[in-house]
Every structure is written in structure tokens, then in C-alpha cells.
Design a protein around this motif. Structure first.
Motif, PDB file in Angstrom:
ATOM      1  N   VAL A 198       7.895  -8.069   2.878  1.00 59.69           N
ATOM      2  CA  VAL A 198       7.758  -6.717   3.411  1.00 59.69           C
ATOM      3  C   VAL A 198       7.063  -6.813   4.772  1.00 59.69           C
ATOM      4  CG1 VAL A 198       7.103  -4.352   2.841  1.00 59.69           C
ATOM      5  CG2 VAL A 198       7.310  -6.039   1.013  1.00 59.69           C
ATOM      6  N   PHE A 199       7.479  -5.951   5.716  1.00 55.81           N
ATOM      7  CA  PHE A 199       6.878  -5.928   7.045  1.00 55.81           C
ATOM      8  C   PHE A 199       6.346  -4.526   7.344  1.00 55.81           C
ATOM      9  CE2 PHE A 199       9.761  -9.468   7.051  1.00 55.81           C
ATOM     10  CZ  PHE A 199       9.082 -10.444   7.760  1.00 55.81           C
ATOM     11  N   PHE A 200       5.176  -4.473   8.017  1.00 55.04           N
ATOM     12  CA  PHE A 200       4.486  -3.207   8.239  1.00 55.04           C
ATOM     13  C   PHE A 200       4.148  -2.999   9.715  1.00 55.04           C
ATOM     14  CE2 PHE A 200       3.747  -4.483   3.925  1.00 55.04           C
ATOM     15  CZ  PHE A 200       3.896  -3.306   3.206  1.00 55.04           C
ATOM     16  N   LYS A 201       4.011  -1.716  10.066  1.00 59.51           N
ATOM     17  CA  LYS A 201       3.628  -1.383  11.433  1.00 59.51           C
ATOM     18  C   LYS A 201       2.149  -1.649  11.685  1.00 59.51           C
ATOM     19  CE  LYS A 201       7.101   2.117  12.485  1.00 59.51           C
ATOM     20  NZ  LYS A 201       7.351   3.505  12.953  1.00 59.51           N
ATOM     21  N   THR A 202       1.326  -1.441  10.644  1.00 59.54           N
ATOM     22  CA  THR A 202      -0.115  -1.588  10.825  1.00 59.54           C
ATOM     23  C   THR A 202      -0.697  -2.467   9.723  1.00 59.54           C
ATOM     24  OG1 THR A 202      -0.667   0.346   9.469  1.00 59.54           O
ATOM     25  CG2 THR A 202      -0.246   0.724  11.823  1.00 59.54           C
ATOM     26  N   GLU A 203      -1.830  -3.050  10.022  1.00 61.33           N
ATOM     27  CA  GLU A 203      -2.523  -3.867   9.032  1.00 61.33           C
ATOM     28  C   GLU A 203      -3.040  -2.999   7.889  1.00 61.33           C
ATOM     29  OE1 GLU A 203      -5.870  -7.437   8.884  1.00 61.33           O
ATOM     30  OE2 GLU A 203      -5.742  -6.113  10.640  1.00 61.33           O
ATOM     31  N   SER A 204      -3.469  -1.783   8.211  1.00 60.43           N
ATOM     32  CA  SER A 204      -3.978  -0.899   7.153  1.00 60.43           C
ATOM     33  C   SER A 204      -2.864  -0.504   6.186  1.00 60.43           C
ATOM     34  CB  SER A 204      -4.616   0.350   7.771  1.00 60.43           C
ATOM     35  OG  SER A 204      -3.654   1.111   8.496  1.00 60.43           O
ATOM     36  N   GLY A 205      -1.667  -0.294   6.710  1.00 60.41           N
ATOM     37  CA  GLY A 205      -0.542   0.016   5.846  1.00 60.41           C
ATOM     38  C   GLY A 205      -0.228  -1.132   4.903  1.00 60.41           C
ATOM     39  N   ARG A 206      -0.299  -2.340   5.411  1.00 56.32           N
ATOM     40  CA  ARG A 206      -0.070  -3.518   4.576  1.00 56.32           C
ATOM     41  C   ARG A 206      -1.117  -3.608   3.472  1.00 56.32           C
ATOM     42  NH1 ARG A 206      -0.162  -9.217   7.516  1.00 56.32           N
ATOM     43  NH2 ARG A 206      -2.357  -8.630   7.760  1.00 56.32           N
ATOM     44  N   LYS A 207      -2.378  -3.366   3.798  1.00 45.67           N
ATOM     45  CA  LYS A 207      -3.442  -3.447   2.806  1.00 45.67           C
ATOM     46  C   LYS A 207      -3.266  -2.404   1.706  1.00 45.67           C
ATOM     47  CE  LYS A 207      -7.110  -5.465   5.666  1.00 45.67           C
ATOM     48  NZ  LYS A 207      -8.460  -5.251   6.249  1.00 45.67           N
ATOM     49  N   LYS A 208      -2.916  -1.194   2.095  1.00 46.42           N
ATOM     50  CA  LYS A 208      -2.728  -0.135   1.105  1.00 46.42           C
ATOM     51  C   LYS A 208      -1.563  -0.471   0.177  1.00 46.42           C
ATOM     52  CE  LYS A 208      -4.592   3.490   4.108  1.00 46.42           C
ATOM     53  NZ  LYS A 208      -4.264   4.694   4.923  1.00 46.42           N
ATOM     54  N   PHE A 209      -0.481  -0.963   0.742  1.00 44.62           N
ATOM     55  CA  PHE A 209       0.668  -1.349  -0.063  1.00 44.62           C
ATOM     56  C   PHE A 209       0.295  -2.459  -1.038  1.00 44.62           C
ATOM     57  CE2 PHE A 209       4.185  -4.283  -0.758  1.00 44.62           C
ATOM     58  CZ  PHE A 209       5.208  -3.443  -1.196  1.00 44.62           C
ATOM     59  N   ALA A 210      -0.399  -3.474  -0.542  1.00 43.77           N
ATOM     60  CA  ALA A 210      -0.768  -4.619  -1.374  1.00 43.77           C
ATOM     61  C   ALA A 210      -1.617  -4.185  -2.556  1.00 43.77           C
ATOM     62  CB  ALA A 210      -1.507  -5.666  -0.539  1.00 43.77           C
ATOM     63  N   ARG A 211      -2.547  -3.255  -2.330  1.00 43.12           N
ATOM     64  CA  ARG A 211      -3.396  -2.784  -3.420  1.00 43.12           C
ATOM     65  C   ARG A 211      -2.588  -2.046  -4.477  1.00 43.12           C
ATOM     66  NH1 ARG A 211      -7.807  -0.640   0.929  1.00 43.12           N
ATOM     67  NH2 ARG A 211      -8.910  -2.630   1.271  1.00 43.12           N
ATOM     68  N   VAL A 212      -1.602  -1.265  -4.029  1.00 43.30           N
ATOM     69  CA  VAL A 212      -0.781  -0.504  -4.971  1.00 43.30           C
ATOM     70  C   VAL A 212       0.069  -1.436  -5.829  1.00 43.30           C
ATOM     71  CG1 VAL A 212       1.171   1.100  -5.142  1.00 43.30           C
ATOM     72  CG2 VAL A 212      -0.727   1.607  -3.597  1.00 43.30           C
ATOM     73  N   VAL A 213       0.751  -2.390  -5.199  1.00 42.78           N
ATOM     74  CA  VAL A 213       1.674  -3.231  -5.976  1.00 42.78           C
ATOM     75  C   VAL A 213       0.933  -4.265  -6.820  1.00 42.78           C
ATOM     76  CG1 VAL A 213       3.546  -2.883  -4.327  1.00 42.78           C
ATOM     77  CG2 VAL A 213       2.044  -4.881  -4.074  1.00 42.78           C
ATOM     78  N   GLN A 214      -0.287  -4.611  -6.431  1.00 44.65           N
ATOM     79  CA  GLN A 214      -1.061  -5.518  -7.279  1.00 44.65           C
ATOM     80  C   GLN A 214      -1.350  -4.884  -8.633  1.00 44.65           C
ATOM     81  OE1 GLN A 214      -4.281  -6.548  -4.514  1.00 44.65           O
ATOM     82  NE2 GLN A 214      -3.651  -8.688  -4.626  1.00 44.65           N
ATOM     83  N   ASP A 215      -1.483  -3.566  -8.670  1.00 49.30           N
ATOM     84  CA  ASP A 215      -1.676  -2.868  -9.936  1.00 49.30           C
ATOM     85  C   ASP A 215      -0.440  -2.963 -10.826  1.00 49.30           C
ATOM     86  OD1 ASP A 215      -4.227  -2.122  -9.294  1.00 49.30           O
ATOM     87  OD2 ASP A 215      -3.663  -0.138  -8.531  1.00 49.30           O
ATOM     88  N   SER A 216       0.708  -3.272 -10.214  1.00 56.08           N
ATOM     89  CA  SER A 216       1.951  -3.433 -10.967  1.00 56.08           C
ATOM     90  C   SER A 216       2.258  -4.896 -11.257  1.00 56.08           C
ATOM     91  CB  SER A 216       3.121  -2.803 -10.198  1.00 56.08           C
ATOM     92  OG  SER A 216       2.931  -1.414 -10.026  1.00 56.08           O
ATOM     93  N   GLY A 217       1.280  -5.762 -11.025  1.00 52.89           N
ATOM     94  CA  GLY A 217       1.439  -7.157 -11.390  1.00 52.89           C
ATOM     95  C   GLY A 217       1.924  -8.082 -10.312  1.00 52.89           C
ATOM     96  N   PHE A 218       2.085  -7.600  -9.095  1.00 54.32           N
ATOM     97  CA  PHE A 218       2.517  -8.464  -8.006  1.00 54.32           C
ATOM     98  C   PHE A 218       1.331  -9.245  -7.443  1.00 54.32           C
ATOM     99  CE2 PHE A 218       5.847  -5.304  -8.189  1.00 54.32           C
ATOM    100  CZ  PHE A 218       6.999  -6.059  -7.987  1.00 54.32           C
TER     101      PHE A 218
END
Length: 276
Positions: A198-218
Motif C-alpha cells: 500500500v502507498f500513502f500520501k502522508t506518513e500519518s495516513g500510513r500510521k493510521k492505516f497500519a494501526r487499523v489493519v493490525q487489529d485485523s491480524g495483519f
């Protein structure tokens, strides 16, 4: 390893019965695929040349010819019965070959819904187009049909009727990867590690995404900043153990695709290995 981004660039003909126009090495050959959507709870089947819109011929052929055929025998959902498919394929091939010969027209796809099938052609020349269609369809006298031709310099019919949305394209790309795995001997029954990008425009967007999908086991495999990527320079490499049959991996992929959009990201496909 097989990546969604690599496989989706392959020019594959995935539907039996679709005849590509025979052309020399310099002519547009086409990158054909199909998808189904539902409108008012009924299926719409679309077959489309995904590459026409970016081809040199698209810049030259700015008239659209649309042939609407009334299907003789349909199921309750409006799709043709199996016994009629061979005849419909013959009509399709006849139209594509004849219009290529007499008008140098490019066949770009078809749209089937509610007992009707529309064939789309683009050409510079529309002279005597009705007679040319009649020449082909007179051999199929049991079918009723209409035809129209109009200027379509912006390719509106191709882009708005035939061409898939981003989500529909994701479904198609997933199917291509799964089909390739199957062709290489994968039974598609064993769960295995699947990696996603996955590619993001901002570092903060990447961090928020990572936190969400980690809750789903990624699991985050790697996060970096890609040189040369202008609009989305922040990359994320994640993985999870999943099944890779089409229904299973399509749900995973669409979940990541939709979640990435919430954080101004772009899901860039998945990869895994063959399990025989």
C-alpha cells in the motif's frame, strides 16, 4: 512469487468465445477481460478491451457504432440461456470481423442486461454502417436489432459504460492472480502467507492505516519512503496468513483497498507462492 501488480499488466484473453480482431504487429491487439455488476438486483455482464482507451487508435477513431441485439431466449435474470451462447458468439465474431474489414472499426466490448446485448465499435468511417450491420445479421434472421452511430470524441460510451470502476478492476485483478496460481498447479485450499503493498500520501495516513489493519491480524513487514513516487511516497508492506481462493482473497483485498482509501492511500496488490 506472483504479484497483483505484475499479473494485472499481462495481456490475457480470459473469455472463451471472444474473437479478437486479427491484426498485424503494429495494430492494437487488446487486453480483454469481463466483469459482472448488479443494477436493480439484476446482473449486468460486461466484456471490455481494457487497453483501448490508452491506445493510439483511440485518438483516431472518434465515432462510436452501437449495435443492440434482442436476445431470443433469456433466463429470469435477463442473461442468455446456455444454448444460445454459441449463436451469440458467432454474431459477435461476425460483426467484429466484418466491421474491421469494411470500416476499419475496432471492437471495444459488449454490455448485456435484461435480454439485450449491445456491441460497441469505434471507427473514423461510419459510411453505410447500417447496411454493413445488416449484411452480417441477415444470416441470423430470428434476431431483432437496432444500430446507431454518433460522434464520441471523448470516448464517453467506452469510459462510462464499458470500462470498470476502480473497485471492479480490483475484483478483476484478483481473479487474474488466482487463475494464474491455479494454472500453475495450486489447489487453492491451503492457507499461506500473503503479502500486500500500500502507498500513502502522508506518513500519518500510513500510521493510521497500519494501526487499523493490525487489529485485523495483519503484520507490518516494512515501511519506507519510495524514491520517485510523487503523489504517494510512503510505502507499507504488510502480511497475513489467508486462503487464496477467489472469494477469500477478494474479500481481503477489497477490505484493504477500501481501508487504504480512507487514509488517502492506494492499495497496490498482493503476492504469494504456489502451494501444490
Amino acid at each position: 512469487m506472483f504479484t497483483g501488480t505484475v499479473i494485472q499488466k499481462l495481456c490475457l484473453l480470459l473469455l472463451a468465445g471472444i474473437l479478437l480482431v486479427r491484426a498485424n504487429a503494429q495494430e492494437h491487439k487488446g487486453n480483454w477481460d469481463a466483469y459482472v455488476v448488479h443494477i436493480d438486483h439484476k446482473p449486468v455482464s460486461v466484456v471490455v478491451d481494457l487497453d483501448f482507451g490508452t491506445s493510439p487508435e483511440a485518438k483516431e477513431k472518434r465515432n462510436v457504432i452501437i449495435v443492440r441485439l434482442n436476445i431470443n431466449d433469456v433466463q429470469t435474470d435477463g442473461m442468455p440461456v446456455r444454448s444460445e451462447i454459441r449463436t451469440l458468439d458467432s454474431i459477435e465474431n461476425g460483426l467484429a470481423n466484418h466491421l474491421k474489414t469494411v470500416l476499419n472499426a475496432v471492437y471495444t466490448g459488449r454490455y448485456t442486461q435484461n435480454g439485450k446485448r449491445d456491441f460497441y465499435f469505434y471507427s473514423n468511417d461510419t459510411s453505410h454502417y447500417k447496411q454493413h450491420i445488416k449484411t452480417v445479421l441477415q444470416n441470423f434472421s430470428s434476431y431483432t436489432w437496432t444500430v446507431s452511430a454518433s460522434r464520441d470524441a471523448e470516448l464517453g460510451n467506452y469510459l462510462n459504460v464499458l470500462y470498470p470502476t476502480q473497485k471492479e478492476m480490483e475484483h478483476m485483478q484478483n481473479r487474474r492472480v488466482v487463475d494464474d496460481l491455479r494454472q500453475r498447479g495450486d489447489a487453492l485450499t491451503a492457507p499461506r502467507k500473503v503479502e500486500h503493498y500500500v502507498f500513502f500520501k502522508t506518513e500519518s495516513g500510513r500510521k493510521k492505516f497500519a494501526r487499523v489493519v493490525q487489529d485485523s491480524g495483519f503484520v507490518v513487514e516494512n515501511a519506507g519512503k519510495e524514491m520517485g513516487v510523487k503523489d504517494r511516497p510512503y510505502s507499507l508492506h504488510i502480511s497475513r496468513t489467508d486462503k487464496v481462493d477467489y472469494n477469500s482473497i477478494d474479500k481481503v483485498s477489497i477490505y484493504l483497498w477500501e481501508t487504504a482509501m480512507r487514509y488517502f492511500g492506494k492499495y497496490d496488490g498482493w503476492e504469494t507462492f504456489v502451494v501444490k
